[in-house]
Design a protein around this motif. Sequence first.
Motif, short mmCIF file in Angstrom:
data_model
loop_
_atom_site.label_atom_id
_atom_site.label_comp_id
_atom_site.label_asym_id
_atom_site.label_seq_id
_atom_site.Cartn_x
_atom_site.Cartn_y
_atom_site.Cartn_z
N PHE A 36 -10.91 -28.92 -47.10
CA PHE A 36 -12.11 -29.73 -46.93
C PHE A 36 -13.27 -28.93 -47.48
CE2 PHE A 36 -14.41 -32.81 -43.95
CZ PHE A 36 -13.95 -33.93 -44.63
N ALA A 37 -13.90 -29.46 -48.52
CA ALA A 37 -14.90 -28.69 -49.28
C ALA A 37 -16.27 -29.32 -49.19
CB ALA A 37 -14.46 -28.58 -50.74
N ASP A 38 -17.29 -28.48 -49.35
CA ASP A 38 -18.70 -28.89 -49.25
C ASP A 38 -19.28 -29.00 -50.67
OD1 ASP A 38 -21.49 -29.02 -48.95
OD2 ASP A 38 -21.46 -27.77 -47.16
N ILE A 39 -19.75 -30.20 -51.01
CA ILE A 39 -20.24 -30.45 -52.38
C ILE A 39 -21.75 -30.59 -52.43
CG2 ILE A 39 -18.09 -31.47 -53.19
CD1 ILE A 39 -19.56 -34.25 -52.72
N SER A 40 -22.43 -30.23 -51.36
CA SER A 40 -23.87 -30.48 -51.30
C SER A 40 -24.65 -29.75 -52.40
CB SER A 40 -24.42 -30.10 -49.92
OG SER A 40 -24.06 -28.79 -49.57
#
Length: 392
Positions: free
Chosen positions: A324-328
């Motif tokens: 689960f990755a953060d693309i912000s």
Amino acid sequence: MTATQKQRISDKANQFTESVIREMTRVALQYGAVNLAQGFPDFPCPPELKRAACEAIEQDINQYAITWGDKAFRHAIADKVKWYLGLNIDPERQITVTCGSTEAMAAVMLATLNPGDEVIIFEPYYENYGPDVILASATPRYISLHPPEWTFDEAELRQAFNERTKAIIINTPHNPTGKVFTREELNLIAELCQKWDVLVFTDEIYEHILYDETPHIAMATLPGMEERTVTINGLSKTYSVTGWRVGYILSNPELTGAIRKVHDFLTVGAPAPLQRAGVVAMQLPITYYQELAKRYQQKRNDILQILDRVGIPYSIPKGAYYVFADISSFGYKNDVEFATYLTKEIGVAVVPGSGFFSQSEAGKKFIRFCFSKKPETLAKAEERLLKLQSNL
């Protein structure tokens, strides 16, 4: 005089959308993208299982099995559960074989829930859980898991339990975050379930896919919990046969009777020859599971190295086969816009994070990568993902 047109779509069906995960596979095929979206391996299952399935068909095991499961398969499940979890399960009174763990969860809910009942769901969550609760005419109640360790707030969980709470869903190892619930967390949940007389529906489909020596703790093994725990599992993930659609349920005899009735009228039974092949799966040696975890840990390390090179932050998974990755940091409006760009322009399909939350806004900065893929598939994905570096 013309009749008033009736509403043709049910209120239940209007409360949820189609599967975002399966939709992303269709989009990946449309654009020729590397599919790191849907959770299926792109490598072969164990050859013993292929031979067993072919032999079962050749031996004419092609008609209905007993509705709640082929006898040989149920006994093999009980034997495997005994050595792995230490539970003594009666294969005649406590096991129901289903068409995948997806049907298993639906059958369990339809057999146990009534209108007005509440079901606690930790979010983010596997996308089927919310719709399953709605289809069973109950009400989902969501409790947040907080990054980066995806822990829950004890006070919030305690407050969620009440007289209407009928069940809580636990998915460990967890999809989509890779979280593995700790003994301390499970003990707290067990305490609350016993206090409020609540059932536990535990999805343990990734029980053997664990990293960094993290242990799998089955809720049914905790003191006082075997009678009130319904354990859901299947062949799909551990044995790389997601298309076989063979799942199973472990529960106390009273619940099993109700679950079997619902299962019978939902699907009658799972594929008979594949159930018989499942006997071979259940009898694989412990070394199979050790090697499985070792191979998946290498795949996990590979995908994390790729994300490091690309510059996408993530939570380190302790189990299952997702990141689960953060693309912000990429500046896109939301997860759907980014996932669409990634699929169409970069050539790598992922799942938008909003599909794992009850309110899409909560998931707008997340995407999920699936890494149950061949090394060459991950290498191809890396080559394409490196194009993103210019966007940082």
